[in-house]
Design a protein around this motif. Sequence first.
Motif, short mmCIF file in Angstrom:
data_model
loop_
_atom_site.label_atom_id
_atom_site.label_comp_id
_atom_site.label_asym_id
_atom_site.label_seq_id
_atom_site.Cartn_x
_atom_site.Cartn_y
_atom_site.Cartn_z
N VAL A 143 0.82 -1.34 0.01
CA VAL A 143 0.20 0.02 -0.12
C VAL A 143 0.77 1.32 -0.03
O VAL A 143 0.55 2.24 -0.70
CB VAL A 143 -0.82 -0.01 1.29
CG1 VAL A 143 -1.72 1.32 1.32
CG2 VAL A 143 -1.85 -1.15 1.11
N ALA A 144 1.74 1.36 0.83
CA ALA A 144 2.72 2.54 0.93
C ALA A 144 3.58 2.55 -0.45
O ALA A 144 3.77 3.58 -0.87
CB ALA A 144 3.83 2.35 2.23
N ARG A 151 2.41 8.90 -6.16
CA ARG A 151 2.92 10.30 -5.82
C ARG A 151 4.04 10.63 -6.63
O ARG A 151 4.11 11.98 -7.41
CB ARG A 151 3.31 10.40 -4.17
CG ARG A 151 3.58 11.68 -3.95
CD ARG A 151 3.92 11.73 -2.50
NE ARG A 151 4.61 13.17 -2.07
CZ ARG A 151 5.43 13.11 -0.87
NH1 ARG A 151 5.66 12.18 -0.14
NH2 ARG A 151 5.75 14.55 -0.60
N ILE A 152 4.93 9.82 -7.15
CA ILE A 152 6.08 10.23 -7.91
C ILE A 152 5.53 10.27 -9.43
O ILE A 152 5.87 11.64 -9.92
CB ILE A 152 6.95 9.09 -7.83
CG1 ILE A 152 7.64 9.18 -6.49
CG2 ILE A 152 8.22 9.41 -8.89
CD1 ILE A 152 8.60 8.05 -6.32
N SER A 157 1.92 5.29 -13.12
CA SER A 157 1.47 4.24 -12.23
C SER A 157 0.23 3.54 -12.95
O SER A 157 -0.10 2.40 -12.47
CB SER A 157 0.89 4.77 -11.17
OG SER A 157 1.91 5.43 -10.12
N ASN A 158 0.08 3.87 -14.14
CA ASN A 158 -1.07 3.19 -14.91
C ASN A 158 -0.59 1.73 -15.16
O ASN A 158 -1.47 0.87 -15.43
CB ASN A 158 -1.50 3.90 -16.05
CG ASN A 158 -2.28 5.09 -15.71
OD1 ASN A 158 -3.08 5.26 -14.82
ND2 ASN A 158 -2.21 6.10 -16.35
N VAL A 159 0.72 1.70 -15.25
CA VAL A 159 1.15 -0.17 -15.59
C VAL A 159 0.54 -0.81 -14.66
O VAL A 159 0.08 -2.26 -14.92
CB VAL A 159 2.53 0.24 -15.42
CG1 VAL A 159 3.22 -1.24 -15.78
CG2 VAL A 159 3.45 0.95 -16.73
N PHE A 160 0.18 -0.49 -13.45
CA PHE A 160 -0.25 -1.42 -12.42
C PHE A 160 -1.79 -1.93 -12.55
O PHE A 160 -2.07 -2.86 -12.14
CB PHE A 160 -0.02 -0.76 -11.06
CG PHE A 160 1.20 -0.51 -10.42
CD1 PHE A 160 2.02 -1.74 -10.50
CD2 PHE A 160 1.69 0.80 -10.17
CE1 PHE A 160 3.62 -1.44 -9.96
CE2 PHE A 160 3.08 0.86 -9.49
CZ PHE A 160 4.01 0.02 -9.65
N LEU A 161 -2.41 -0.93 -13.32
CA LEU A 161 -3.73 -1.35 -13.76
C LEU A 161 -3.94 -2.59 -14.51
O LEU A 161 -4.79 -3.30 -14.46
CB LEU A 161 -4.51 -0.35 -14.21
CG LEU A 161 -4.63 1.14 -13.72
CD1 LEU A 161 -5.29 1.99 -14.70
CD2 LEU A 161 -5.58 0.69 -12.46
N VAL A 162 -2.65 -2.94 -15.11
CA VAL A 162 -2.67 -4.37 -15.94
C VAL A 162 -2.17 -5.41 -15.07
O VAL A 162 -2.67 -6.50 -15.13
CB VAL A 162 -2.10 -4.17 -17.31
CG1 VAL A 162 -1.68 -5.36 -18.02
CG2 VAL A 162 -2.74 -3.11 -18.07
#
Length: 587
Positions: A143-144, A151-152, A157-162
Amino acid sequence: MRKTLWPHLRPYSRWIALGVACSAMEAIFELLIPLVMSDIVDVGIANADQAYVTQKGILMVVMAMVSLCFGLGGAACSAIAGQGFGANLRAAQYEHIQEFAFSNIEKFSTASLVTRLTNDVNNMQMTLMMGMRLLVRAPVMLVAALFLSIRISYRLSNVFLVALPLLIVVVALILTKASPLFRSLQEKTDALNLVVQENLTGIRVVKSFVQEDYEREKFARRNNDLRATSQKAFGMVVINMPVMMLIIYGTIIAVMWFGGQMVYAGTLEAGKLLTYFTYITQIMISLMMVSMIFMMMTRSVACAKRIVEVLREVPAITNDAAVTEQDENGKLVPATVRDGSIDFDHVSFKYDSASPEWILRDVNLHIRSGQTVGILGGTGSAKTTLVSLIPRLYEATEGTVRVGGRPVKDYTMEHLRDAVSVVLQKNTLFSGTIRENLLWGNPNATEEQLWDACRSACADEFLERMPDGLDTDLGQGGVNVSGGQKQRLCIARAILKQPRVLILDDSTSAVDTATDAKIRQAFATELKDTTKIIIAQRVTSICQADLILVMDGGRVVAQGTHEELMKTSDIYREVYTAQQEGVSIGG
């Protein structure tokens, strides 16, 4: 299941809470280190500020040391909680098993109970130890790290959606397939342990019949079954790792591709991208940890169900109906056996209430206190079953068994069995010295009392020839003494109890007739007030008894003295005549 297991975990709840807190703090400090590293790259190195780099470097070392301390604390707490939980579970199972009747033990089998006490508990305590660390550390880091990576760069971070949905689907599929396999794995372990236990316990029989090859084949079959099931179960778990690594490296490549373009375009600093890579690794490692814990928990749940089955098993024989009486001071105490009188009032018995076959049928008996009673009958006539009802090793299905004038249910099992001494058909001695085994009969027995009991059982004949005497080590199961010597030691142990009732279930079959006669003579003089019940195959062992019972097909078909039965019982007369003719031929 949780209600059953929680009482054994509750004493370590503080250690669990402290371990969880330590693991969470360890994860937080590890997550803060990459932020400091990012400042070193983007500020210190970019501005060639040596003092800034040194300051931040020292801060990183301090944070790493603090994280290490929390990690050590978490490991210590998890070890204390895990090992303590395991010890409590083993103790609870063992104590509960001591309350089991024979029927309860037969339901599970000895090998299965051993597996549940050892292998299953080990799996649960290992899951707790790993879970305390990883189930806290992994979610906190996940989570952190997600929060800090978003935040960076929100776009990156959209890569994590896949990646995340793929990981969740893979773990869910593997867990669904692996769960039933782990239950089967524990059952196959039970089956293998049963073969090993039987082989090692009966190794003399195996060798005497030259059945080593047969036993090897039987072991190989069970071992191959366990191997095949293990391969299926752990094969599903192993698949998890390469699939996870594929998704992780795919995610890293995607971040490198898109992040590199952002750095080239000036929308993302190089230090931030480096930090981002660190967080990606932590996120993926956290997911791997979570999946690994879920795998362990899947097996642990299978083990927990088996343990709960033991803890929830209701003993077939209990003290619920026990009554109290007033002692000489007017205090209420559990009822005690006053004398050795025994009554069977229309007693019938069968091992399974659903079975149509009765083992004992409508047995009516009255045995006066102090009498010597012989029981004779063919194999399967239920002689052992009959005497097993007296100390409540089994419960009468119908009718009432009374000892000392009271139904056996009126006594606690402790008081009843303390008054009834049994030397079973299968003699059992435990590892340790002869003295330690004899003291089971009377823990406070003096040296003189021990030797008196041995003389009564004719065990002194061989004990005096042993260099260490009563302190001779018996080895496992009494392998260092012969069958006849083992029988005499078991009889001596029973005599030391000075019981109200003494039951000998064919317990002199391995001794010669002269020794048998000496033992019976010792009973007559040393245990005058004790009711003595002797099951024997030799008529000479019981012909002097006050009462002889002849059993056939689960019934008492005749009873009386030797002289009376010779006149009234065809079965008794035939057995006696055949044995006398055998003696004459042998002579």
